[in-house]
Design an enzyme around this catalytic site. Sequence first.
Site, mmCIF file in Angstrom:
data_model
loop_
_atom_site.group_PDB
_atom_site.id
_atom_site.type_symbol
_atom_site.label_atom_id
_atom_site.label_comp_id
_atom_site.label_asym_id
_atom_site.label_seq_id
_atom_site.Cartn_x
_atom_site.Cartn_y
_atom_site.Cartn_z
ATOM 1 N N SER A 60 5.566 5.157 8.729
ATOM 2 C CA SER A 60 4.949 4.893 7.432
ATOM 3 C C SER A 60 5.922 5.276 6.321
ATOM 4 C CB SER A 60 3.662 5.698 7.267
ATOM 5 O OG SER A 60 3.207 5.621 5.926
ATOM 6 N N ASN A 72 6.020 -1.429 11.425
ATOM 7 C CA ASN A 72 5.200 -0.992 10.304
ATOM 8 C C ASN A 72 5.520 -1.842 9.074
ATOM 9 O OD1 ASN A 72 3.507 0.741 8.672
ATOM 10 N ND2 ASN A 72 3.977 2.409 10.091
ATOM 11 N N PHE A 123 -1.602 8.118 4.659
ATOM 12 C CA PHE A 123 -2.365 8.708 5.763
ATOM 13 C C PHE A 123 -3.652 9.373 5.278
ATOM 14 C CE2 PHE A 123 1.430 9.536 8.898
ATOM 15 C CZ PHE A 123 1.536 8.176 9.123
ATOM 16 N N ASN A 151 0.832 -1.195 0.000
ATOM 17 C CA ASN A 151 0.000 0.000 0.000
ATOM 18 C C ASN A 151 0.867 1.245 0.000
ATOM 19 O OD1 ASN A 151 -0.422 1.950 2.492
ATOM 20 N ND2 ASN A 151 0.152 -0.050 3.355
ATOM 21 N N ASN A 166 5.028 5.998 3.368
ATOM 22 C CA ASN A 166 4.245 6.634 2.312
ATOM 23 C C ASN A 166 4.043 8.138 2.481
ATOM 24 O OD1 ASN A 166 3.830 4.101 1.010
ATOM 25 N ND2 ASN A 166 2.320 3.611 2.585
ATOM 26 N N THR A 167 4.643 8.715 3.509
ATOM 27 C CA THR A 167 4.686 10.165 3.678
ATOM 28 C C THR A 167 6.143 10.580 3.564
ATOM 29 O OG1 THR A 167 2.736 10.213 5.111
ATOM 30 C CG2 THR A 167 4.240 12.097 5.240
#
Length: 363
Positions: free
Chosen positions: A173, A244, A114, A110, A175-176
């Site tokens: 995460s 994570n 957020f 994924n 993804n940030t």
Amino acid sequence: MTLLDHLGRNLLFALDPETAHGVSIRALKCGLAQTRKAHPDQRLQVRLCGLDFPNPLGMAAGYDKNAEVPDALLALGFGFAEVGTVTPLPQLGNPKPRIFRLTADEAVINRLGFNNEGHARCEQRLASRLGRPGIVGINIGANKDSADRIGDYELGVKRFSRYASYLTVNISSPNTPGLRDMQARANLAELLSRVVAARDEAVTGPGRKPPLFLKIAPDLHQTDLEDIAAEIQDKAIEGVIVSNTTISRPALKSAVNTAETGGLSGKPLFQRSTVALAKMRKLLGPDHAIVGVGGVDSTETVLEKIRAGADLVQLYTGMIYAGPALPGRIVSGLTRFLDSQGLSSLRAIRDTRLDHWAAQPLD
């Protein structure tokens, strides 16, 4: 899996992953996904950080991002549920598509970023369940375009301390952009100092201060873990969640989606996350709370996380592939394990394979 589980999975897998996720949330809201919980077993209770967990299995953050169904998750058999990650302002997250199934590996990649409805909407839902039983943790994050990311975490701590059984500071995460840089020691020292102060400011007088957990990545070197452990101890953070999703790509069976950017979760994460868990237990010693996450999909994987040093264990991706009856099956399996071994609690097996896992390489 039962026939009903198979049918439900086939129906959801006919949809794209993000649509399927939304359908599952709606099903829980409507009570359509209720399953029979395992009979409560006092031997499974875990006393940790002043909290009494009815069993050690929790739903990890990322599923119920907006605190829509924590009580429905508890009704499935989880001993606790963690909602979020929630950021001060609503944000859409990264462009779609951003969730990819790796079915042959029982894994997911994924890059959601957020996506959530923000503090205000989440608080409305949590305020409506004040006074209800059940342990609900709140996972807080920072907005992608925030000018003061540590300030975002302070806002989350101040806003949600009254509602949270515990608070998770999520800096792991992938993804940030730049978020994982907060795991570097100097950044982490400032972050932890400020969130502890925010928690102490938010809860004055006789009110219970929710314990703070730090959620870290599995993609760390030994020196990184040492720095993180030192700061956790120095700032008196109560616990750590390991881990994570991973940006690494172990050997995978799936023929599609393996090259997608994002965090990998599911079965292939078990090895790396369990090694990181054991190494963190070695560094923190026996008394800090540790939650093991990554590749959990069965009673045996829960037990192995505990043997590697975990007090509590969380899952998410495993339920995508095994269905909503999974937590009940796992908890029933834990009871059968205690029966077969003649044990009075799972604490008896914690750390029994710590040395084995801690000796494994992180790569």
